[in-house]
Design a protein around this motif. Structure first.
Motif, short mmCIF file in Angstrom:
data_model
loop_
_atom_site.label_atom_id
_atom_site.label_comp_id
_atom_site.label_asym_id
_atom_site.label_seq_id
_atom_site.Cartn_x
_atom_site.Cartn_y
_atom_site.Cartn_z
N MET A 23 0.83 -1.20 0.00
CA MET A 23 0.00 0.00 0.00
C MET A 23 0.87 1.25 0.00
SD MET A 23 -2.93 -1.16 2.73
CE MET A 23 -3.84 0.36 2.57
N GLY B 163 2.34 1.78 -3.41
CA GLY B 163 1.36 2.31 -4.34
C GLY B 163 1.11 3.79 -4.13
N HIS C 36 2.27 6.73 -6.92
CA HIS C 36 1.29 7.66 -7.50
C HIS C 36 1.60 9.09 -7.11
CE1 HIS C 36 -2.31 9.07 -9.32
NE2 HIS C 36 -2.93 9.34 -8.19
N LEU D 109 -2.41 6.23 -12.18
CA LEU D 109 -3.01 5.11 -11.46
C LEU D 109 -2.82 3.81 -12.23
CD1 LEU D 109 -6.33 6.74 -10.20
CD2 LEU D 109 -4.41 5.99 -8.79
N THR E 26 0.72 2.69 -11.80
CA THR E 26 0.93 2.26 -10.42
C THR E 26 0.42 0.85 -10.19
OG1 THR E 26 0.81 4.55 -9.60
CG2 THR E 26 0.43 2.79 -8.00
N VAL E 27 -0.80 0.55 -10.68
CA VAL E 27 -1.33 -0.80 -10.47
C VAL E 27 -0.53 -1.83 -11.27
CG1 VAL E 27 -3.65 0.05 -9.93
CG2 VAL E 27 -3.09 -0.55 -12.29
N LEU F 98 2.46 -2.65 -9.07
CA LEU F 98 2.02 -3.50 -7.98
C LEU F 98 1.76 -4.93 -8.47
CD1 LEU F 98 -0.45 -1.14 -6.06
CD2 LEU F 98 1.88 -1.80 -5.40
N ARG G 68 -4.57 -5.01 -7.86
CA ARG G 68 -5.54 -4.08 -7.31
C ARG G 68 -6.06 -3.16 -8.41
NH1 ARG G 68 -5.16 -7.35 -4.08
NH2 ARG G 68 -4.90 -7.20 -1.82
N ARG H 222 -7.47 0.49 -10.05
CA ARG H 222 -7.04 1.89 -9.94
C ARG H 222 -7.81 2.61 -8.85
NH1 ARG H 222 -7.77 4.01 -15.94
NH2 ARG H 222 -9.65 2.76 -15.63
N VAL I 196 -6.21 2.11 -5.39
CA VAL I 196 -5.04 2.95 -5.12
C VAL I 196 -5.49 4.38 -4.86
CG1 VAL I 196 -2.87 3.84 -6.04
CG2 VAL I 196 -3.54 1.47 -6.50
N TRP J 181 -6.61 4.61 -1.38
CA TRP J 181 -5.48 4.60 -0.43
C TRP J 181 -4.93 6.01 -0.26
CZ3 TRP J 181 -2.30 0.06 -2.96
CH2 TRP J 181 -2.95 -1.17 -2.71
#
Length: 211
Positions: free
Chosen positions: A29, A32, A36, A42, A45-46, A49, A56, A58, A61, A64
């Protein structure tokens, strides 16, 4: 991207107090959120991950970032504070991003998003800044904006009209912010003012970690 690598190194620079039943491991987490905040979309970023086996969406994130509530740390004691504002488009409405920057370190001290720019809102911004940092003896560097000067005068804070030099610190960080958001032309679509402000505060937190 060297900025992201440097930001990733500070794994203990923030906590995730909002985590309750979240199934994602905290390190993932934090990664991520940091990716970002450092400039990855997004989608990218995913993808990162996923390369670590964490699948996960978008929206996850995004949530989060919103729940982490990151913003510049308090307790600074700057000699000078550069303040300014810039336009941020939120759907079909213009908002004003107020920012205070320490020109000696280029760190954000405080950021807020307002629907307009007035003396009253400027005083609110400055009052919040004073609660977070020791700025009573600082000299505020401003441009010719009358609402900035009037608010500072009414609050008894020292200020100086500067068009170049140290005040350019806030212009530099605004330029970087707009570079980071140029993919949507400084335009937040399908976002509330609160969520846009949270993203901007997270950006300010990340910027301070990178410089």
């Amino acid at each position: 991207m060297p900025e992201i690598a440097r930001l990733n190194g500070g794994s203990d620079c923030f906590e995730l107090e909002f985590v309750q039943r979240e199934a994602t491991p905290k390190p993932a987490m934090k990664l991520g959120i940091r990716l970002h905040a450092a400039g990855l979309s997004l989608s990218d970023t995913v993808s990162v991950l996923a390369s670590f086996g964490v699948e996960r969406a978008r929206s996850t994130v995004h949530n989060w970032v919103q729940k982490a509530g990151l913003q510049p740390n308090s307790g600074k004691n700057p000699n000078h504070v550069a303040i300014d504002e810039t336009v941020i488009q939120l759907n079909n409405q213009r908002y004003w991003l107020y920012a205070a920057v320490d020109p000696e370190t280029n760190e954000f001290l405080h950021v807020r998003l307002f629907p307009t720019r007035t003396i009253v809102l400027t005083k609110q911004f400055l009052a919040e800044l004073r609660e977070k940092h020791r700025v009573e003896n600082a000299v505020f560097l401003v441009d010719g904006a009358p609402w900035l000067k009037a608010a500072l005068f009414e609050l008894g804070l020292r200020f100086r009209h500067v068009t170049h030099g140290n005040r350019n610190a806030v212009e530099r960080v605004f330029k970087e912010l707009k570079r980071r958001t140029e993919q949507f032309a400084n335009h937040f679509r399908h976002a509330t003012a609160d969520s846009a402000e949270t993203w901007l505060q997270t950006f300010a937190f990340a910027w301070n970690q990178l410089i």
